[in-house]
Design an enzyme around this catalytic site. Structure first.
Site, PDB file in Angstrom:
ATOM      1  N   ARG A 105       0.859  -1.463   0.143  1.00 19.04           N
ATOM      2  CA  ARG A 105       0.066  -0.061  -0.387  1.00 19.04           C
ATOM      3  C   ARG A 105       1.250   0.953  -0.137  1.00 19.04           C
ATOM      4  NH1 ARG A 105      -2.019   3.141   5.038  1.00 19.04           N
ATOM      5  NH2 ARG A 105      -3.630   4.541   3.774  1.00 19.04           N
ATOM      6  N   HIS A 150      -2.764  10.857   1.439  1.00 14.79           N
ATOM      7  CA  HIS A 150      -2.241  10.719   2.336  1.00 14.79           C
ATOM      8  C   HIS A 150      -1.990  12.140   2.739  1.00 14.79           C
ATOM      9  CE1 HIS A 150      -0.485   7.455   4.991  1.00 14.79           C
ATOM     10  NE2 HIS A 150      -0.732   8.671   5.146  1.00 14.79           N
ATOM     11  N   GLU A 196      -7.159   8.436   6.572  1.00 14.17           N
ATOM     12  CA  GLU A 196      -7.737   9.030   7.226  1.00 14.17           C
ATOM     13  C   GLU A 196      -8.424  10.939   7.970  1.00 14.17           C
ATOM     14  OE1 GLU A 196      -3.819   8.233  10.415  1.00 14.17           O
ATOM     15  OE2 GLU A 196      -4.285   6.502  10.088  1.00 14.17           O
ATOM     16  N   ASN A 336      -6.951   1.686  10.177  1.00  8.55           N
ATOM     17  CA  ASN A 336      -5.822   2.163  10.369  1.00  8.55           C
ATOM     18  C   ASN A 336      -6.168   1.903  11.784  1.00  8.55           C
ATOM     19  OD1 ASN A 336      -4.801   2.565   7.685  1.00  8.55           O
ATOM     20  ND2 ASN A 336      -4.294   4.674   8.019  1.00  8.55           N
ATOM     21  N   TYR A 338      -3.762   1.267  15.333  1.00 12.17           N
ATOM     22  CA  TYR A 338      -2.422   1.239  16.576  1.00 12.17           C
ATOM     23  C   TYR A 338      -3.680   1.155  17.883  1.00 12.17           C
ATOM     24  CZ  TYR A 338      -0.318   2.535  12.257  1.00 12.17           C
ATOM     25  OH  TYR A 338       0.137   2.647  11.338  1.00 12.17           O
ATOM     26  N   GLU A 410      -3.403  -0.100   8.415  1.00 11.65           N
ATOM     27  CA  GLU A 410      -1.699   0.228   8.912  1.00 11.65           C
ATOM     28  C   GLU A 410      -2.304  -0.266  10.143  1.00 11.65           C
ATOM     29  OE1 GLU A 410      -1.401   4.129   9.571  1.00 11.65           O
ATOM     30  OE2 GLU A 410      -2.012   4.828   6.880  1.00 11.65           O
TER      31      GLU A 410
HETATM   32  C1  FCB Z   1      -0.974   6.888  10.361  1.00  9.22           C
HETATM   33  C2  FCB Z   1      -0.989   7.551   9.447  1.00  9.22           C
HETATM   34  C3  FCB Z   1       0.618   7.280   9.175  1.00  9.22           C
HETATM   35  C4  FCB Z   1       1.833   7.236   9.735  1.00  9.22           C
HETATM   36  C5  FCB Z   1       1.883   5.999  11.353  1.00  9.22           C
HETATM   37  C6  FCB Z   1       2.772   5.875  12.385  1.00  9.22           C
HETATM   38  O1  FCB Z   1      -1.701   7.795  11.361  1.00  9.22           O
HETATM   39  O2  FCB Z   1      -1.984   7.748   8.987  1.00  9.22           O
HETATM   40  O3  FCB Z   1       1.146   7.341   7.901  1.00  9.22           O
HETATM   41  O4  FCB Z   1       2.209   8.177  10.396  1.00  9.22           O
HETATM   42  O5  FCB Z   1       0.296   6.710  11.612  1.00  9.22           O
END
Ligand code: FCB
Length: 521
Positions: A105, A150, A196, A336, A338, A410
């Protein structure tokens, strides 16, 4: 090599601990738990890796301009050179091939294709760069997943009419998207319109930390902006730009080219700050204001009720023509993910942080409760190790959007960097392996419970420019030495390739390591 008795003993004790540790880390997840045609890849974006910022007639993007303003980026750096991927893309594709991923990607730089938006020519050299990149990927059997925006736009659109605040941008985005479908569409099976947009708008127009640095107090200190109004106008233009692009793709290209199109959202799993009704409601509002803000109109045709109740007429209205466009459904949701965060109610009780009122749904997002973090901390502020969040967010999205296909676009782990450290200080990244295995395990559980997830991408293949943090955070499976541009595999790169081969073949990963070392956890 000769060891003294004690050294030998320590060596084997450490080695054994490491093997056991790796087994525990990898326990419960392997490739076979995912469908055979599942996409496994890595993710990047143009500004964070390409460099070549003025090469071959590229125009200036908003990030080129923003990072050159002193004080904006923590380490004073910028993406002028980044990973020099613009010149080294063939080597980077070799890295992907050696990992064994079946997909990659990346994002196209709008200002490389249209240096002046629709007010100038199409840049044939930009078109040729992405064609070469796509051809090289396909030659190695790697499926491209292409994001159109992006966070970046040609600066000209900001200067001329205020970018996302002006509905003219819908025309610009449609023009750009169509050029990409026409030029690259035969080679691309997965299109993401935006990465995002919730973060792009939040940071650009509410807190003012990303370009165009607009906000008002108490959300931030900017020279212009209105944090209570502008985020909703800018988001509305993003939503309609997305709808236009989907409409064009579906009407004119999809049947012929056979690809799919979606949008990529930043997601957080919100845990009520306390297990009481008011904090549970705050967690619902936090999701509405973060995620459903975009996905509800795009998929269900209207802003989420949680937002309508609080914001009323501050939310722009969709005309009947807009509604017609929104009826065209996209094909997948890019997720995405985390971290989890606590959601604290600021509606029924006053929160100390005054920047979390109406505009954020009277909800404070917070990582700590009574001084204790929600999960082990990482080097990225506000990113914690909370693997259960991935399963929960996937199940939540599945429920709210009727099990529309999802792709995890992500997921990754940061290491803090500084100039006096070198590759050897980063390559033994057991923390990252632990993070990735635990999140994958959580994802496989969501799939077992019925979620239609089609792929998973690690952020990132190589260390790169991490926005406001510059080069001080490293997310890569490969270390990058920014002086020589040399890429060095970290242990996590070996782990991912073993995992993809059908592993985890712990023995190979461990035997490849040269030195004994302590486990991180
Ligand atoms: C996300 C972004 C990506 C990267 C990661 C760590 O929010 O989409 O570009 O910076 O965080």
């Amino acid at each position: 090599m000769r060891f003294g008795v004690m050294e030998t003993k320590n060596y084997w004790v450490e080695k054994l601990a490491l093997v056991l540790g790796m087994l525990v880390l990898a326990a419960g997840v392997d490739r076979a738990q995912f469908p055979p045609d599942f996409l496994f890849g890595t993710s990047t974006s143009y500004y964070q890796i390409e460099g070549g910022y003025l090469d071959d007639n590229k125009g200036l993007s908003n990030w080129d301009v923003f990072t050159h303003i002193p004080g904006k980026i923590k380490d004073g750096s910028n993406g002028d050179m980044a990973d020099d991927h613009y010149h080294r893309y063939m080597d980077d594709i070799d890295l992907m091939q050696s990992l064994g991923v079946n997909s990659y990607r990346f994002s196209i730089s709008w200002s490389r294709i249209l240096p002046r938006g629709r007010f100038g020519e199409v840049n044939s050299e930009g078109i040729s760069f992405y064609n070469k990149l796509l051809d090289a990927l396909l030659l190695k059997g790697i499926q491209p997943f292409v994001t159109l925006c992006h966070y970046d736009i040609p600066q000209e659109l900001e200067d001329r009419y205020g970018a996302w605040l002006n509905s003219q941008i819908q025309e610009d985005f449609a023009y750009y998207a169509e050029i990409c479908f026409k030029e690259f569409g035969e080679k691309v099976k997965y299109w993401g319109t935006f990465n995002e947009p919730n973060v792009m708008i939040d940071k650009g127009y509410r807190f003012g930390t990303y370009p165009p640095s607009r906000c008002s107090e108490p959300y931030g200190y900017c020279s212009a902006g209105d944090s209570d109004i502008e985020p909703f106008i800018a988001a509305h233009n993003v939503i309609l730009s997305h709808a236009n692009a989907v409409d064009i793709y579906k009407n004119k290209y999809q049947e012929k080219q056979g690809g799919s199109i979606g949008i990529v959202m930043s997601t957080t799993w919100f845990v009520p700050y306390m297990d009481t009704p008011i904090h549970r409601m705050a967690a619902k509002r936090a999701t509405a204001f973060e995620l459903a803000w975009f996905l509800d109109p795009i998929i269900l045709g209207a802003y989420p009720p949680e937002m309508v109740e609080i914001l009323g007429s501050k939310l722009p209205a969709f005309s009947s023509n807009d509604k017609l466009k929104l009826r065209r459904t996209m094909d997948f949701i890019g997720v995405n993910h985390y971290t989890a965060m606590y959601a604290k109610d600021c509606k029924f009780a006053l929160c100390n942080d005054l920047s979390h009122y109406e505009s954020t749904g009277y909800t404070l997002r917070i990582g700590f409760r009574d001084g204790v973090p929600i999960g082990p901390t990482t080097d990225m502020p506000d990113f914690y190790v909370t693997p259960y969040g991935l399963e929960n967010i996937v199940l939540q999205v599945m429920e709210r959007y009727n099990n529309m296909p999802m792709i995890i676009t992500e997921n990754g782990y940061a290491q803090k960097s500084s100039i006096n450290l070198s590759a050897k200080d980063f390559v033994n990244d057991e923390g990252r392996i632990h993070f990735l295995t635990s999140y994958l395990s959580s994802l496989s559980s969501a799939i077992r419970k019925g979620a239609d997830v089609r792929g998973y991408f690690i952020w990132s293949i190589i260390d790169n420019f991490e926005w406001l943090y510059g080069y001080s955070l490293r997310f890569g499976l490969y270390h990058v030495d920014y002086n020589t541009m040399q890429r060095t595999p970290k242990l996590s790169a070996k782990w991912y390739s073993e995992f993809l081969k059908g592993g985890p073949n712990i023995t190979t990963v461990v035997s490849n390591m040269s030195k004994p070392r302590r486990l991180l956890m």
